[in-house]
Design an enzyme around this catalytic site. Structure first.
Site, PDB file in Angstrom:
ATOM      1  N   LYS A 201       0.573  -1.399   0.012  1.00 25.54           N
ATOM      2  CA  LYS A 201      -0.359  -0.142  -0.389  1.00 25.54           C
ATOM      3  C   LYS A 201       0.435   1.249  -0.400  1.00 25.54           C
ATOM      4  CE  LYS A 201      -3.814   2.060   2.226  1.00 25.54           C
ATOM      5  NZ  LYS A 201      -4.583   1.827   3.897  1.00 25.54           N
ATOM      6  N   ARG A 211     -10.756   9.783   1.935  1.00 23.19           N
ATOM      7  CA  ARG A 211     -10.669  10.347   3.549  1.00 23.19           C
ATOM      8  C   ARG A 211     -12.573  10.497   3.805  1.00 23.19           C
ATOM      9  NH1 ARG A 211      -4.281  11.467   3.526  1.00 23.19           N
ATOM     10  NH2 ARG A 211      -3.870   8.544   3.004  1.00 23.19           N
ATOM     11  N   LYS A 227       0.934   9.656   4.669  1.00 23.43           N
ATOM     12  CA  LYS A 227       1.435   8.893   6.051  1.00 23.43           C
ATOM     13  C   LYS A 227       2.901   8.034   5.391  1.00 23.43           C
ATOM     14  CE  LYS A 227      -3.585   8.270   6.664  1.00 23.43           C
ATOM     15  NZ  LYS A 227      -4.881   7.466   6.750  1.00 23.43           N
ATOM     16  N   GLU A 243       7.877  -6.363   0.747  1.00 26.69           N
ATOM     17  CA  GLU A 243       6.835  -6.504   2.054  1.00 26.69           C
ATOM     18  C   GLU A 243       5.830  -7.543   1.688  1.00 26.69           C
ATOM     19  OE1 GLU A 243       6.069  -4.504   5.127  1.00 26.69           O
ATOM     20  OE2 GLU A 243       6.399  -2.827   4.539  1.00 26.69           O
ATOM     21  N   LYS A 258      -2.432  -1.339  -3.801  1.00 28.04           N
ATOM     22  CA  LYS A 258      -2.854  -0.403  -3.864  1.00 28.04           C
ATOM     23  C   LYS A 258      -1.633   0.589  -3.586  1.00 28.04           C
ATOM     24  CE  LYS A 258      -6.677   2.012  -0.406  1.00 28.04           C
ATOM     25  NZ  LYS A 258      -7.119   1.423   0.529  1.00 28.04           N
ATOM     26  N   SER A 284     -10.778   5.598  -5.062  1.00 25.87           N
ATOM     27  CA  SER A 284     -11.474   6.794  -5.030  1.00 25.87           C
ATOM     28  C   SER A 284     -10.781   7.786  -6.094  1.00 25.87           C
ATOM     29  CB  SER A 284     -11.477   7.385  -3.594  1.00 25.87           C
ATOM     30  OG  SER A 284      -9.961   7.685  -3.124  1.00 25.87           O
ATOM     31  N   TYR A 323     -15.579  -0.002  -6.717  1.00 25.43           N
ATOM     32  CA  TYR A 323     -16.600   1.359  -6.889  1.00 25.43           C
ATOM     33  C   TYR A 323     -17.481   0.989  -7.631  1.00 25.43           C
ATOM     34  CZ  TYR A 323     -13.503   2.719  -3.163  1.00 25.43           C
ATOM     35  OH  TYR A 323     -12.582   3.500  -1.407  1.00 25.43           O
TER      36      TYR A 323
END
Length: 334
Positions: A201, A211, A227, A243, A258, A284, A323
């Site tokens: 991610k 968010r 982040k 990872e 992602k 999104s 979505y």
């Protein structure tokens, strides 16, 4: 006109729609898709999400109806994200461990109504914290407390599994959380609950509308919340493989990349590096930008939607969180 001497003419296999379908190398079906849903409390009307056209925050009653319809369309799974009231948020994300918190009630309701539908539940603290981060801060307030956050995520996973989730999906990117969650689930006898790990991610700029949808932007005062100390550097390809390899060693059942669209190379790298099922999340911002361009008349929404999803599948994803899932599945039922 002199004709070319070409025994091999690849265009022969593109001549008609029937032939093109016969030789298609990648196929997208509703079974490849997972629909994310945003859940709100109460009995009120669904709430439109301005930055995610066509998506709404759903009270549990409406969520169940949507899930019933989605199952009829052949989509096998949903991913649930709670949008809770700001008054319930604090620095520790305490509401995440409430045995009657919103997402747990949603899991129970959906599983009772549509037991065949697979439920993926997000395991991260950003919907619950008053600072919008995915974990809790260290004593100095300068960075995430990795191990303290993992302890909370471990407890969250147990609650979601007990409520009936088929997958717990840690999306926080803390070190060691997959192993800790797997051990806790097994110790509790929840050996059949799978882990869908957000393994690669990235600290992406494409998360803004999400968010807004869960309310982490409003509590943080911005949807541009940094982040970078826990999500992956978008510049790093080898680190993404590290990872995913660690998550596989820690017994993840499904790996995830992602975002998807800007990281097709990472999806292909991971696909070539593992035999585990691979998920990718069309996030999104990817969804919103296609809608925005289509509204301006610059793109054909349906064709660009399908092309973007085919690209993710072609890159190597076995399942796609998008979505567009319900919309695409509806096209197959016409």
């Amino acid at each position: 006109m002199r004709r070319l001497n070409l025994p091999r003419r690849p265009r022969r296999l593109r001549r008609t729609a029937a032939i093109r379908n016969m030789v298609a190398e990648t196929r997208l079906t509703p079974a490849d898709l997972i629909q994310p849903y945003f859940v709100i409390d109460g009995e009120g009307a669904p709430q439109e999400i301005a930055s995610l056209p066509g998506q709404r925050r759903l009270p549990i009653r409406e969520l169940v109806r949507e899930c019933e319809q989605l199952h009829r369309l052949g989509v096998p799974g949903v991913a649930l994200f709670p949008s809770i009231e700001p008054v319930l948020k604090d620095a520790a994300g305490s509401e995440a461990l409430n045995p009657e918190t919103l997402v747990l009630r949603a899991i129970r309701a959906v599983k009772q109504a549509v037991p065949e539908l697979a439920i993926v539940t997000d395991i991260a603290l950003d919907p619950y914290t008053d600072h919008g981060h995915d974990g809790i801060f260290n004593a100095a307030g300068t960075d995430m407390d990795n191990d303290g956050t993992v302890e909370i995520l471990r407890q969250m996973s147990l609650l979601c599994a007990e409520a009936g989730a088929d997958f717990v999906a840690p999306s926080d990117m803390m070190d060691g959380r997959i192993e800790a969650i797997r051990e806790s689930l097994d110790d509790a006898g929840l050996t059949e609950t799978a882990i869908m790990a957000y393994s690669a991610k990235f600290a992406s700029a494409f998360y803004g509308p999400f968010r807004d949808a869960v309310g982490s932007a409003s509590v943080a005062g911005t949807n541009l919340l940094g982040k970078h100390t826990y999500q992956l550097n978008p510049a790093n390809r080898r680190e993404a493989l590290l990872e995913t390899e660690l998550d596989e060693l820690e017994a993840a059942d499904v790996l995830m990349v992602k975002p998807a669209g800007a990281y097709l190379d990472i999806i292909r790298d991971v696909r070539n590096n593992t035999h585990l099922p691979l998920a990718a999340y069309q996030v999104s911002g990817e969804y919103a930008q296609l809608h925005a361009a289509a509204r301006l008349g610059w793109l054909d929404l349906e064709r660009c939607r399908d092309e973007s999803l085919l690209a993710i599948k072609r890159a190597g994803a076995d399942m796609i969180l998008t979505y567009f899932a319900a919309e695409v599945a509806g096209c197959f039922s016409r």
